[in-house]
Design an enzyme around this catalytic site. Structure first.
Site, PDB file in Angstrom:
ATOM      1  N   GLU A  62      49.894  43.998  36.201  1.00  0.00           N
ATOM      2  CA  GLU A  62      50.134  42.934  35.223  1.00  0.00           C
ATOM      3  C   GLU A  62      50.705  43.468  33.929  1.00  0.00           C
ATOM      4  O   GLU A  62      51.625  42.881  33.347  1.00  0.00           O
ATOM      5  CB  GLU A  62      48.846  42.149  34.948  1.00  0.00           C
ATOM      6  CG  GLU A  62      48.450  41.199  36.063  1.00  0.00           C
ATOM      7  CD  GLU A  62      47.747  41.882  37.231  1.00  0.00           C
ATOM      8  OE1 GLU A  62      47.496  43.101  37.144  1.00  0.00           O
ATOM      9  OE2 GLU A  62      47.439  41.203  38.226  1.00  0.00           O
ATOM     10  N   HIS A 131      37.187  34.078  38.600  1.00  0.00           N
ATOM     11  CA  HIS A 131      38.431  33.381  38.926  1.00  0.00           C
ATOM     12  C   HIS A 131      38.440  31.935  38.459  1.00  0.00           C
ATOM     13  O   HIS A 131      39.083  31.085  39.057  1.00  0.00           O
ATOM     14  CB  HIS A 131      38.689  33.418  40.439  1.00  0.00           C
ATOM     15  CG  HIS A 131      39.234  34.716  40.913  1.00  0.00           C
ATOM     16  ND1 HIS A 131      38.488  35.857  40.967  1.00  0.00           N
ATOM     17  CD2 HIS A 131      40.479  35.062  41.335  1.00  0.00           C
ATOM     18  CE1 HIS A 131      39.229  36.852  41.420  1.00  0.00           C
ATOM     19  NE2 HIS A 131      40.445  36.401  41.645  1.00  0.00           N
TER      20      HIS A 131
END
Lengths: 328, 436, 334
Positions: A62, A131
Site C-alpha cells: 500500500e 475489516h
C-alpha cells in the site's frame, strides 16, 4: 431523461470507465483491480477493455503503490489509486499524510499532486474488527486533502470525474455495504460539485447531517418522521474536507435543530467537527442542543446483532429526533 | 420518590428567595397545590406542585436563595412507602432514563441538574434561539414555563408565552362611541348596580406597587400585546358575527336571586355570560380549541377573561373548567382571579391554559366589541354593555335590556355556520337563566 | 548480479574545465555548509540542520551523470545535492533562513528544498518515504515514453524501512528507470550499520529484487563518477532500475544537536584522512590540471558566493502571516 435501476457498484464502474476513456493520462492501479476484477468486482472487465498499462495490478504494497501514484501524479499522470479497503489504508497513510497532503504547501506552491485515491469503507458485512473501519474522520483531519464520501448512487456515478479534474489529492470513500443497492439514477451533466454538501430532502423541523451510509438511512428515517408530522431535512455532507460550512449552517439556521449521524465512533469524529461549527456559528439560532448519533466506541464485533448495534440505524434516528422534538 | 426542583419561571430568572413553605413533611398534596412562595425579581410567585403525593423532605430553608433547578423537596408518590429512606444525591438522573442502546449513541448526557444550577447560578435553561427571540421582541420571559428537553425553554414556549400573558386588544368599536381609555377599570357587565365583589379589586396604588415590585413595566406589557396581536393579524384570517340578546329574563332572574343572598355572595351578570359561553362551547367544541398544525380541540374549557390593568395593559387569567363550575364557583373564581391579576400574581397555568377568550367592555359604554383572537386560540367572544333598547317580539314593540354579543373566529378552523350555532346557543342559554 | 568491491583508484585524467567545475562544486558544498553551521549557532537558521560535509563526492560524482530533464529526489541532508543540481545558493540560503524569497517561500527550510524548474523533488524528511515517489515519477516517464531517468538518493538507514523494499520491488516489477543511490555513511543517525542490518552487504538487497547493483568508494570522486556514469547509462539503455551503493562518511554530527556518543573521535579522524576535497585537488595538482593559484582563486570565489548567499538571506523578508494558508490547496483549478 430516461431512468433505470442501477447498482452502486455499476455506478462506480461506469465512472471509472468513463474516466479511462476520456483522458489518456488516467490509469487505475491497486491490489486485484485487474485479473481478479476488483476485490468487490467494481473493475471487472476493465483489464480486458483497457489493457494492463491502464489497469495495473499491484503487489500488496500500500505504501509503495500509493507513493508511486503520488510520483506519477507529479510526473503528469492522473492516477486512480485503489486501496482495497480503508482497513489497509494506514499502511499508506505516511504517503498520504506526509507526501500527498504536504507537497504543495511545503514546496511553496510548486508541486501539486493531482491524484485520486479510492477506498471502500465502513461496516456491514460481518468482517469483524480489522475489516470494518469507519476512518473517514482520520483523513478528514488532514489539511491538503479533499475528502469525499459517496453516500448515493448519484455520487458513485458522478464524483470521480470532478475528482480527477481537481489539481490536488482527493480521497474518495465508497461503501461495501451499498454495492448491491439498486436505485434510479438521473444523469448529471458535467459531474457533481465536489465542493458542496447537498440537501437530499428538504424539511423545516430538524437537520439530519450525515454522509456515506448515513444518507439513505437518514432519508428512510425522514420518510418515517414525515408520517408523524416531523419534517426533517437531510444534509449529505459529501465533502468531509474542506467542509461546506455554508450549506450546513444555512440548513441549521432554518431548522434550529441538528442531529449528526455517522458510523464512525463519536470521539473526535466528523460529527464532533460539524457540531462544533454549528455551535460556533449558529448558537443563537439553536432551539435545542446539537445531537449526535455515532458508532459505538468499540472495535467492531463479528456477530450480526452486535454489528448492527454498533452503528446508528434508521430507527434510532427516528427515536432520537422524536425525543428531541416532542421531549418524550 | 419524586423530585421537586426550583422552577424556571422565565428565561431571565436565575434564582429566587424561598419566602414560605406552605407544606411540611407528611402533608398530602395534590397536583396544582401551592406548596411554596418564592420571591423573584418579578415579585412573589406561588409555586405549584405537579404531582400528587406526600411531602417527603424539604431541602431548602426559608429565606435561602435558590437557583433555578435546585432540588427543593422530595415527594413520595401515592402508594409508596412514606418512610424517607435516603437523601437523594445531588446528581439526579435525567428525567427519562435512556435505554442502553440510546445511551451508546446519544452524546449529550446532561450533567446533573443541581450541579449545573450551582455551577451556573446566573444561567437560565433556555435554548439560545428562545432567548434571542425573547430579547428581540422585548419580551420578559421570566414567567415562561419550559417544555423542551429537560424542561428548557424553547422557541415554542416563548411564542406561547407572548400570547398567554396578554389578551387581545379589542379593536375600534362598531359605534362611534369613544374607545375606553387604557386605564379604564375593567368591570363586569352590569345593568343595575352590581353587588361589589367579595374581595375588592386592588386599588390603583396597590397595582402600581405590585408592578414596581415585579419590574413589569408598562412598556414590556405593551410590547407583549403588540407582538401577540401582530402575530394574530398576520396569521389568523378572522371572521366576525354579531347577535343582539334580550337580557330581560336573565336580569330579572339575577335580581331575584341576589335579593335572597347576603351581599358577599351576590352574583354579577358576568358569571351568567361566562356560564352561557361555557355551555355553548360544549355544543360547539370546535371553538374551544387551538390552531397548531390544524385544529386541536381542547378537552377542558378554560375561559381566558380579560382583566384591564388600571395603569394600562391587560392580564388574561384562565378560568379553568368553566363548564363544570356552578355560578357560585364562577363568582368565587372571579373574586380570586381579578385582584391577583392586578397584583401580577397569577400562576403560570392560569396564564397559559386558556382555550378561548371572553372580553367585556360594557363599562365604557361600548355596545359592540370586535376582538382580535389571541393565538393559538381560535375564537374570542366580545360583550358590550347592556342597554335599554327597543325590541320587538311577536309583533309588539317593547323596551328591553339588550346585550350585543360578537364572535371573532379563525376561518382556518371554523366557518360562519359554526360560529352562528355558537352565538345562537349563547343566546338560548341566556333565555333560561335558571338552568345555567 | 552485484558488483562487489570498492575501487579506490581511478587514473583517467579529466578535462581541465570539468575537473575545476567538480572541485568547485565540492568546495561550494563544504563552505556553504560550514557557514550554515555558523549561522545556526547564531540562530539565523533553526529547526534541524543536517550537514553533508565529508560526503560531497557522492552528490557531485552522481549528479554529473544526470541530465536536466531527469528527476532528482533527495533526503533531508540535501543542501549539497541542491547546490550541485544548480539551485542558486542565495535562494537556498534564503529558504534555510525561512524567508519568503527562498525556494519554498521559507516554508520548508533546510530539510525541504524543492525546485520544480530544475526537477528537484526535495528535500524529503520521512526516511524512505520518497522512494515510492521516485518509482511513480519513473512510471509516469515510462507511460509517457519520455527517455529520462529518476535519481533517488537515500541513506543506508532507509534500507531497513518497508518502504524501501516495496519501492525496490515495484521498480523491478514495473521495469521503470530509477537510479537508486544509497549514501552509506555507516550510521542511521547514531546507530551503526552493523546494529541495523543483518546483511551488511547492501548491494545484495538490490540484487534480491533482480536489480543490477554496484558499490563504490564514495570518498573517491572519480570512482563515483565512473560508477554513476555506468549506472545512468544502463538505466537509460534498459529502462530498468539500478542500485548504486556509495560508501562514504559524514564528518559532522548527524544534526547540530548531537553529542556523537556513538562513534570514536579517532574513527572520524581516520575518515578525514580520506577527505574527498583535498584528495581530489591533490590529484588535480599532481596531474597539473590545476595550479595552486587556481585553487586559491576557487576558494576565494566560493567564499564570496557563500557570503553573498548570507547577505542575500539577511536582506530577505518573512512571508506575511495572512499568506500562511495559501497553497494548502491549489489556487488554479486545472
Amino acid at each position: 431523461m430516461a431512468t433505470s435501476l442501477i447498482t452502486y457498484r455499476e455506478c462506480l464502474k461506469q465512472a471509472i470507465r468513463e474516466a479511462l476513456q476520456g483522458d489518456e493520462r488516467v490509469f487505475l492501479m491497486g491490489e486485484d483491480v485487474g485479473h481478479y476484477g476488483g476485490a468487490f468486482a467494481v473493475s471487472k472487465g476493465l483489464l480486458q477493455e483497457f489493457g494492463p498499462e491502464r489497469i495495473m495490478d499491484t503487489p500488496l504494497s500500500e505504501a509503495g503503490f500509493t507513493g508511486a501514484g503520488i510520483g506519477a501524479a507529479l510526473g503528469g499522470m492522473r492516477p486512480i489509486v485503489e486501496i482495497m479497503t480503508i482497513n489497509f489504508s494506514l499502511l499508506a497513510l505516511d504517503q498520504i499524510a506526509n507526501n500527498a497532503a504536504t507537497l504543495l504547501h511545503m514546496s511553496g506552491g510548486q508541486l501539486n499532486v493531482p491524484l485520486v485515491i479510492r477506498m471502500s469503507a465502513g461496516i456491514g458485512r460481518q468482517l469483524a474488527a480489522q475489516h470494518s473501519h469507519s476512518w473517514e474522520p482520520l483523513f478528514a483531519h488532514l489539511p491538503g486533502l479533499r475528502v469525499l464520501s459517496v453516500g448515493t448512487h448519484e455520487d458513485a456515478r458522478y464524483m470521480l470525474a470532478p475528482a480527477l479534474l481537481d489539481p490536488d489529492p482527493v480521497i474518495i470513500f465508497e461503501y461495501t455495504s451499498m454495492l448491491n443497492l439498486e436505485q434510479e439514477l438521473q444523469p448529471v451533466e458535467g459531474g457533481v460539485d465536489i465542493s458542496k454538501a447537498k440537501i437530499r430532502r428538504e424539511g423545516k423541523d430538524i437537520s439530519i447531517i450525515t454522509y456515506g451510509t448515513g444518507v439513505y438511512k437518514a432519508l428512510e428515517a425522514a420518510a418515517e418522521l414525515a408520517a408523524a408530522g416531523i419534517e426533517a431535512e437531510v444534509v449529505d455532507l459529501r465533502v468531509l474536507r474542506p467542509l461546506d460550512d455554508e450549506t450546513i449552517l444555512a440548513s441549521v439556521t432554518k431548522t434550529s435543530r441538528a442531529i449528526i449521524v455517522e458510523d464512525a465512533s463519536r470521539s473526535v469524529s466528523v460529527s464532533s467537527e460539524v457540531s462544533a461549527r454549528i455551535t460556533e456559528n449558529c448558537f443563537y439560532d439553536l432551539d435545542a442542543p446539537v445531537q449526535r448519533l455515532c458508532g459505538a466506541e468499540v472495535p467492531i464485533p463479528y456477530p450480526k446483532h452486535l454489528e448492527d448495534a454498533a452503528v446508528p440505524q434508521p430507527a434510532q434516528i427516528v427515536s432520537a429526533i422524536k425525543k428531541l422534538l416532542q421531549h418524550a | 420518590m419524586l423530585e421537586y426542583r426550583m422552577p424556571s419561571l422565565g428565561a431571565d430568572m436565575e434564582s429566587g428567595f424561598l419566602r414560605e413553605w406552605h407544606v411540611k413533611p407528611g402533608d398530602k398534596i395534590k397536583k396544582g397545590d401551592i406548596i411554596a412562595e418564592v420571591e423573584t425579581q418579578k415579585g412573589i410567585i406561588d409555586i405549584e406542585v405537579f404531582d400528587d403525593g406526600t411531602i417527603g423532605e424539604l431541602l431548602v430553608q426559608v429565606d435561602e436563595k435558590v437557583p433555578v433547578g435546585t432540588l427543593m423537596a422530595m415527594i413520595i408518590p401515592p402508594g409508596e412507602d412514606g418512610e424517607i429512606k435516603e437523601t437523594p444525591q445531588k446528581s439526579a438522573a435525567p428525567a427519562t432514563t435512556p435505554t442502553a442502546a440510546e445511551e451508546a449513541w446519544i452524546a449529550t448526557e446532561p450533567p446533573p441538574m443541581a450541579e449545573k444550577a450551582a455551577a451556573a447560578e446566573h444561567h437560565v435553561r433556555a435554548s439560545p434561539l428562545a432567548k434571542r427571540i425573547a430579547e428581540e421582541k422585548g419580551i420578559d420571559i421570566a414567567t415562561i414555563h419550559g417544555t423542551g428537553p429537560e424542561g428548557a425553554i424553547i422557541r415554542e414556549d416563548v411564542e406561547h408565552a407572548i400570547t398567554a400573558r396578554v389578551a387581545p386588544v379589542p379593536e375600534a368599536p362598531k359605534e362611534a362611541a369613544p374607545a375606553p381609555p387604557p386605564a379604564s377599570p375593567p368591570a363586569p357587565v352590569a345593568a343595575e348596580k352590581p353587588a361589589p365583589p367579595a374581595q375588592a379589586p386592588a386599588a390603583p396604588a396597590e397595582e402600581e406597587k405590585a408592578r414596581q415590585a415585579t419590574g413589569a413595566s408598562a412598556e414590556t406589557i405593551r410590547m407583549a400585546v403588540a407582538a401577540a396581536m401582530s402575530k394574530s393579524n398576520r396569521e389568523i384570517p378572522h371572521y366576525y358575527l354579531e347577535t343582539r340578546i334580550d337580557m330581560r329574563r336573565a336580569m330579572a332572574w339575577l335580581a331575584e336571586t341576589n335579593k335572597q343572598r347576603p351581599v358577599k355572595e351576590r352574583l354579577l351578570p358576568a358569571v351568567l355570560l361566562l356560564k352561557a359561553v361555557a355551555k355553548a362551547l360544549n355544543e360547539v367544541p370546535d371553538l374551544n380549541a387551538w390552531w397548531e398544525n390544524g385544529l386541536q380541540r381542547k378537552p377542558a374549557i378554560n375561559i381566558g377573561y380579560v382583566v384591564a390593568l388600571r395603569t394600562g395593559g391587560i392580564m388574561v387569567p384562565a378560568i379553568h373548567d368553566a363548564d363544570n363550575k356552578s355560578l357560585d364557583e364562577l363568582m368565587q373564581t372571579l373574586n380570586d382571579l381579578i385582584p391577583r391579576a392586578r397584583a401580577l400574581r397569577l400562576r403560570s397555568s392560569e396564564l397559559a391554559d386558556s382555550t378561548i377568550t371572553v372580553t367585556s367592555l360594557g363599562e365604557g359604554g361600548v355596545e359592540t366589541v370586535f376582538g382580535v383572537i389571541y393565538p393559538p386560540q381560535v375564537a374570542l367572544v366580545g360583550f358590550g354593555g347592556i342597554t335599554d333598547q327597543p325590541w320587538t317580539e311577536n309583533g309588539m314593540l317593547d323596551v328591553r335590556p339588550v346585550l350585543t354579543a360578537t364572535l371573532a373566529a379563525d376561518h382556518r378552523a371554523t366557518d360562519g355556520s359554526t360560529g352562528s350555532r355558537f352565538l345562537t346557543a349563547i343566546k338560548n342559554y341566556l333565555q333560561q337563566p335558571e338552568k345555567l | 548480479m552485484a558488483k562487489k568491491g570498492t575501487k579506490t583508484k581511478t587514473t583517467a585524467p579529466l578535462a581541465p574545465e570539468l575537473a575545476q567545475k567538480l572541485l568547485y562544486q565540492m568546495l561550494l558544498i563544504r563552505r556553504f555548509e560550514e557557514k550554515a553551521a555558523e549561522m545556526y549557532t547564531k540562530t539565523k537558521i533553526r529547526g534541524f540542520l543536517h550537514l553533508y560535509i565529508g560526503e560531497e563526492a557522492v552528490a557531485v560524482g552522481v549528479m554529473q551523470a544526470l541530465r536536466p530533464q531527469d528527476n532528482v529526489l533527495g533526503t533531508y541532508r540535501e543542501h549539497g545535492h541542491a547546490l550541485v543540481r544548480g539551485l542558486e545558493p542565495n535562494v537556498i540560503m534564503a529558504e534555510m533562513y525561512g524567508r519568503q524569497e527562498g525556494y519554498c517561500r521559507g516554508r520548508g527550510g533546510s530539510m525541504h528544498l524543492f525546485d520544480a524548474k530544475r526537477k528537484f523533488f526535495g528535500g524529503n524528511a520521512i526516511v524512505a518515504g520518497h522512494l515510492a515517489l521516485a518509482v511513480g515519477l519513473a512510471l509516469a516517464d515510462k507511460k509517457m515514453q519520455r527517455n529520462q531517468l529518476t535519481c533517488c538518493f537515500f541513506g543506508e538507514g532507509a534500507m531497513a524501512e518497508g518502504a524501501f523494499h516495496e519501492a525496490m520491488n515495484l521498480a523491478a516489477l514495473w521495469q521503470v528507470p530509477v537510479l537508486f543511490v544509497c549514501e552509506n555513511n555507516l550510521y542511521a543517525m547514531g546507530t551503526a550499520l552493523r546494529y541495523t542490518h543483518a546483511q551488511t552487504d547492501l548491494t545484495l538487497k538490490g540484487a534480491a529484487y533482480g536489480i543490477t547493483a554496484a558499490a563504490v568508494d564514495g570518498m573517491d570522486l572519480q570512482a563515483v563518477m565512473e560508477a554513476a556514469n555506468t549506472a545512468a547509462a544502463t538505466v537509460r539503455k534498459t529502462g530498468k532500475p539500478y542500485f548504486l551503493v556509495c560508501n562514504t562518511y559524514r564528518f559532522r554530527a548527524h544534526s547540530m544537536f548531537d553529542a556523537e556518543l556513538y562513534r570514536d573521535k579517532a574513527e572520524v579522524e581516520e575518515w578525514k584522512q580520506r577527505d574527498p576535497i583535498p584528495a581530489f585537488s591533490n590529484t588535480l595538482l599532481q596531474q597539473q590540471l590545476l595550479a595552486e593559484a587556481d585553487l586559491q582563486a576557487l576558494e576565494a570565489r566560493v567564499n564570496e558566493e557563500v557570503q553573498q548567499a548570507i547577505d542575500f538571506a539577511e536582506s530577505c523578508s518573512w512571508e506575511p502571516v495572512e499568506e500562511m494558508s495559501r497553497f494548502t490547496y491549489s489556487e488554479k483549478k486545472t
